[in-house]
Scaffold this active site. Structure first.
Site, PDB file in Angstrom:
ATOM      1  CG  HIS A   1      -1.701  -1.130   1.887  1.00 38.55           C
ATOM      2  ND1 HIS A   1      -0.981  -1.886   1.846  1.00 38.55           N
ATOM      3  CD2 HIS A   1      -2.567  -0.980   1.343  1.00 38.55           C
ATOM      4  CE1 HIS A   1      -2.231  -2.758   2.427  1.00 38.55           C
ATOM      5  NE2 HIS A   1      -2.935  -2.255   2.007  1.00 38.55           N
TER       6      HIS A   1
ATOM      7  CG  ASP B   1       1.928  -1.279   3.576  1.00 41.01           C
ATOM      8  OD1 ASP B   1       1.052  -0.903   4.238  1.00 41.01           O
ATOM      9  OD2 ASP B   1       1.224  -1.859   2.411  1.00 41.01           O
TER      10      ASP B   1
HETATM   11  C1  XLS Z   1      -7.801  -6.706   4.443  1.00 44.24           C
HETATM   12  C2  XLS Z   1      -7.669  -6.679   3.037  1.00 44.24           C
HETATM   13  C3  XLS Z   1      -6.276  -5.942   2.803  1.00 44.24           C
HETATM   14  C4  XLS Z   1      -6.141  -5.762   1.391  1.00 44.24           C
HETATM   15  C5  XLS Z   1      -5.026  -4.973   1.019  1.00 44.24           C
HETATM   16  O1  XLS Z   1      -8.815  -7.010   5.052  1.00 44.24           O
HETATM   17  O2  XLS Z   1      -6.722  -7.610   2.866  1.00 44.24           O
HETATM   18  O3  XLS Z   1      -4.727  -6.384   3.081  1.00 44.24           O
HETATM   19  O4  XLS Z   1      -5.743  -6.728   0.848  1.00 44.24           O
HETATM   20  O5  XLS Z   1      -5.611  -3.867   1.384  1.00 44.24           O
END
Ligand code: XLS
Ligand code: NI
Ligand code: NI
Length: 438
Positions: free
Chosen positions: A101, A104
């Site tokens: 993201h 991140d």
């Molecule tokens: C949350 C999601 C997240 C997505 C990416 O539950 O799994 O991690 O994969 O934003």
């Protein structure tokens, strides 16, 4: 330079008899299976957020996993140190992809302009790191859920300023994903949903979400991004009613806004469980609808009703999921992203490596099992047998719409059709599956 994982040697394939804890026993990247190397079927990815940014805090307790880069006074210095550690981890695991993201990899700034400046600087930094690494980008995404501005949604926020802010963020994340050669761009509707209809105009919010996704698709074509746009369904958490509930719901949404040929799905095992489905059900549904894109592999805890994001370790469940992937034609540009985190008591750097190594091996073993099931063809034959009646010309005519309801009624009565119940043979097939697993 962070030396966080650099003490650890690169994990190698050593075969089933290896006594070494950190070795691959099943994941032989080069092994040819169903006509191509195992690594090309599985396309494993390390998730930046769980592996580098997650700190072990939970609603009852403070962070337990405190990495050096999390405590730097200069947030950009911390971000670079985190990236150094990330690429060390990718080197140790020897996996082909990673995912992130925006938040991140780069810290939030004082305003949107500064946040984007931080992000772009870190994208440059990652681009340089990638030159000296084998790791490629499976997908990029935007975190449109952590900051309080997104508390009532991003694209579906009642405030158009949040829509615009989110659209701006996604534009830049798509640019970055393209710049880094990403194979996909993912949208998980973090807070796209509602808590109560007392304050919500659901139709308006869905129109906002449809418009947002249309803008994303238009922009993808405009910039010539060749990756896939993926929506990640999830039924609940954080909101009580998430709009992207499951594969079938998202498909209905895509159809309504004319996007079903532009957008595919990133399916997550734990989200399937929360939706009251199995992972293989979600995969089979997406494949059947032509929207199977990529997978977030993890597992939930059947005793807990939230997204625990544990590393996968159930061979039978993963075999059934990957069997559906193979039947559905494979993952193409997608892959298998470990959207999974170590437990909050697993505080050593090495715990992260053990977690990935076990999960990689589990998935590889499951894939080999699934490929063998496909090659043996017994399950497929059992299903074909069950539907064999539909091969007759009369049955085909019914299915192809050549007979009206009255015509079907006439011939059924004339022939004295009297269906006899036939066994579904479930236990026999379950036994067959158990016998075949290795
Ligand atoms: C949350 C999601 C997240 C997505 C990416 O539950 O799994 O991690 O994969 O934003
Ligand atoms: Ni996910
Ligand atoms: Ni999740």
């Amino acid at each position: 330079m962070a030396a966080f994982f650099s003490e650890l040697e690169t994990v190698r394939f050593e075969g089933r008899d290896s006594d070494k804890a950190l070795a691959y026993r099943w994941y032989n990247a080069e092994q040819m299976v169903l006509g191509k190397p195992l690594s090309e079927h599985l396309r494993f990815a390390v998730a930046y957020w769980h592996s580098l940014a997650m700190n072990g805090s939970d609603p009852f307790g403070a962070p337990t996993i405190v990495r050096p880069w999390m405590t730097r006074a200069d947030a950009m210095e911390g971000a670079r140190e985190k990236a150094d550690a990330a690429f060390e981890l990718f080197r140790v695991l020897g996996l082909p992809f990673y995912t992130f993201h925006d938040r991140d990899i780069a810290p939030e700034g004082a305003d949107l302009k500064e946040s984007l400046k931080n992000f772009e600087a870190m994208v440059e930094y990652l681009a340089k790191k990638m030159e000296g690494s084998k790791a490629k980008l499976l997908w990029g995404t935007a975190n449109l859920f952590s900051h309080p501005r997104f508390m009532s949604g991003a694209a579906t926020n009642p405030d158009p300023d949040v829509f615009a802010y989110s659209a701006t963020t996604v534009k830049h994340c798509m640019d970055a994903t393209k710049q880094l050669g990403g194979s996909n761009y993912v949208l998980w509707g973090g807070r796209e949903g509602y808590e109560t209809l007392l304050n919500t105009d659901m139709g308006h919010e869905l129109d906002q979400m449809g418009r947002f996704l249309t803008l994303v698709v238009e922009y993808k074509h405009k910039i010539g991004f060749e990756g896939q746009i993926l929506i990640e369904p999830k039924p609940k958490e954080p909101t009580a009613h998430q709009y992207d509930f499951d594969a079938a719901t998202v498909y209905g949404f895509l159809k309504k806004y004319g996007l079903e040929n532009e957008v595919k799905l990133n399916l997550e095992a734990n989200h399937a469980l929360l939706a009251g489905h199995s992972f293989e059900h979600e995969i089979a549904t997406a494949a059947m609808l032509g929207v199977l894109g990529s997978l977030d592999v993890n597992r939930g805890d059947p005793l807990l009703g939230w997204d625990t994001d544990q590393f996968p370790n159930d061979l039978q469940a993963m075999t059934l999921a990957l069997y559906q992937v193979i039947l559905g034609g494979g993952l193409g540009k997608g892959g298998m992203n470990f959207d999974a985190k170590i437990r909050r008591q697993s505080i050593d750097a090495e715990d992260l490596v053990h977690a990935h190594v076990g999960a990689v091996d589990l998935c590889a073993r499951a894939f080999l099992n699934a490929a063998a099931l496909v090659e043996k063809g017994e399950l497929k034959a059992a299903v074909a047998e069950r539907y064999a009646g539909w091969n007759t010309p009369e049955a085909k005519a019914m299915l192809e719409g050549k007979l009206s309801l009255e015509q079907i009624s006439e011939t059924t009565l004339a022939k004295g059709v009297n269906p006899k119940p036939r066994s579904g043979k479930q236990e026999k097939l379950e036994n067959l599956l158990n016998r075949r697993l290795f």
